[in-house]
Design a protein around this motif. Structure first.
Motif: not given
Length: 281
Positions: A80-94
Motif C-alpha cells: 500500500a505504501i508503494r502504491r501510494s508513493r507511485h500515485a503521488d509521483i504520477a500525480r506530480a507528473d500530471a
C-alpha cells in the motif's frame, strides 16, 4: 482439536459469504475501482496453519495463524505504501504537464484533456474529471479531488489555475522527497526489528543441537502448547509496534501533528501602575 476439524474451520472462514446489503447507498456514488484480490493468495495463507496443526497441534495452529496473519499485514502495508508513493509521483507528473500546458496559454479544458491521455492510467480519471468540470462549468464540492477544488477556488476568487496547481505539485514533490529520505534512514531500524523477531529461532536450533529437544517440549507437552502461541503472539506484537512507529514516522502529516504545536498567545502583562506625580509648587 483434530487436524480435520482445524482444516474444516479454516475452510469455513475462507468461504464465509460476504454481506450483500452492506453500504447500498454507496451505489449512488461508486468508489474508485480497487485492485482485485486473488483467491490463490488466500489459499496459500492456509498452508502454514494447517501444516503447523498437523505437526504441533493446537498450539502450533494458533502460533502459525498469528505469524502468518502478521506477515501478511506487513506485506499488505508495504504494498500500500508503494502504491501510494507511485500515485503521488504520477500525480506530480500530471500536475507538471498540466501547469506547463496552462502557462503556454492553452485553455484549461483542452490542457486537461491532453494531459489525461499522457499520464498514468491511475491518475487519468482525476484529470478527466477536471476537464469535464471545466467544460460543463460545474463546481461540485468534491473533497476527494484536489484538482476540482483548485478549479473551484480559481473560478470563484480569480486566482490563476496554473499557480494553484503548481503549488499542489510542489507540495506533492516535497512530501515524496521527505518520505523517501525517511524510508532510507529507517532501513536499518526495520532490519534490526526483523532480526530481533527471528532471534528466538536460534535458541531452539541450539537446543536441538545439544539434544535438549525443545521442539518436543513445545509440540507435545501442555506447557509447550501454552508457551508456543504466547511466544508467537509476543513476536507479532513487536512487529506490529515497530511497523506502527515507522509508519507514523514516514507520514509527513502525522509528523507535523506531533512536532508542531499550535501557537500560544503571548502572556498578558499586568499594566504598570502610574508613577506618582511630584507635588506642584
Amino acid at each position: 482439536m483434530t487436524p480435520a476439524a482445524a482444516f474444516a474451520l479454516a475452510l469455513a472462514l475462507l468461504l464465509w459469504p460476504p454481506r450483500t446489503g452492506h453500504h447500498r447507498l454507496s451505489q449512488l456514488r461508486p468508489p474508485p475501482p480497487r485492485p482485485r484480490r486473488t483467491h490463490p493468495t488466500r489459499v496459500l495463507l492456509l498452508i502454514p496453519p494447517i501444516a503447523a496443526a498437523l505437526l504441533a497441534g493446537l498450539g502450533g495452529l494458533l502460533a502459525a495463524t498469528a505469524l502468518t496473519w502478521t506477515l501478511y499485514r506487513q506485506r499488505t502495508r508495504t504494498n500500500a505504501i508503494r502504491r501510494s508513493r507511485h500515485a503521488d509521483i504520477a500525480r506530480a507528473d500530471a500536475l507538471n504537464l498540466l501547469v506547463t500546458q496552462l502557462r503556454t496559454g492553452t485553455h484549461p479544458a483542452l490542457a486537461a484533456e491532453a494531459v489525461a491521455k499522457e499520464v498514468d492510467p491511475a491518475v487519468a480519471p482525476t484529470v478527466t474529471a477536471l476537464a469535464t468540470a471545466i467544460r460543463l462549468g460545474s463546481h461540485a464540492d468534491d473533497t476527494g479531488n484536489r484538482l476540482l477544488r483548485a478549479w473551484h477556488t480559481a473560478h470563484n476568487h480569480g486566482i490563476p489555475l496554473a499557480d494553484l496547481l503548481d503549488a499542489e505539485r510542489r507540495d506533492l514533490a516535497e512530501r515524496t522527497r521527505f518520505a523517501t529520505q525517511v524510508e532510507a534512514r529507517l532501513a536499518g531500524a526495520r532490519a534490526t526489528a526483523t532480526i530481533l523477531a527471528a532471534l528466538p529461532v536460534l535458541p531452539i536450533l541450539l537446543g536441538e543441537a545439544m539434544n535438549a529437544h525443545p521442539l518436543h517440549v513445545l509440540t507435545t507437552t501442555t506447557a509447550g502448547q501454552f508457551l508456543l502461541p504466547l511466544g508467537a503472539l509476543l513476536i507479532c506484537l513487536g512487529l506490529e509496534w515497530s511497523a506502527h512507529l515507522t509508519t507514523n514516522t514516514t507520514n509527513p502529516k502525522a509528523q507535523a501533528r506531533q512536532q508542531v504545536s499550535p501557537p500560544q498567545p503571548p502572556p498578558r502583562t499586568p499594566p504598570c501602575p502610574p508613577r506618582p506625580q511630584p507635588p506642584s509648587s
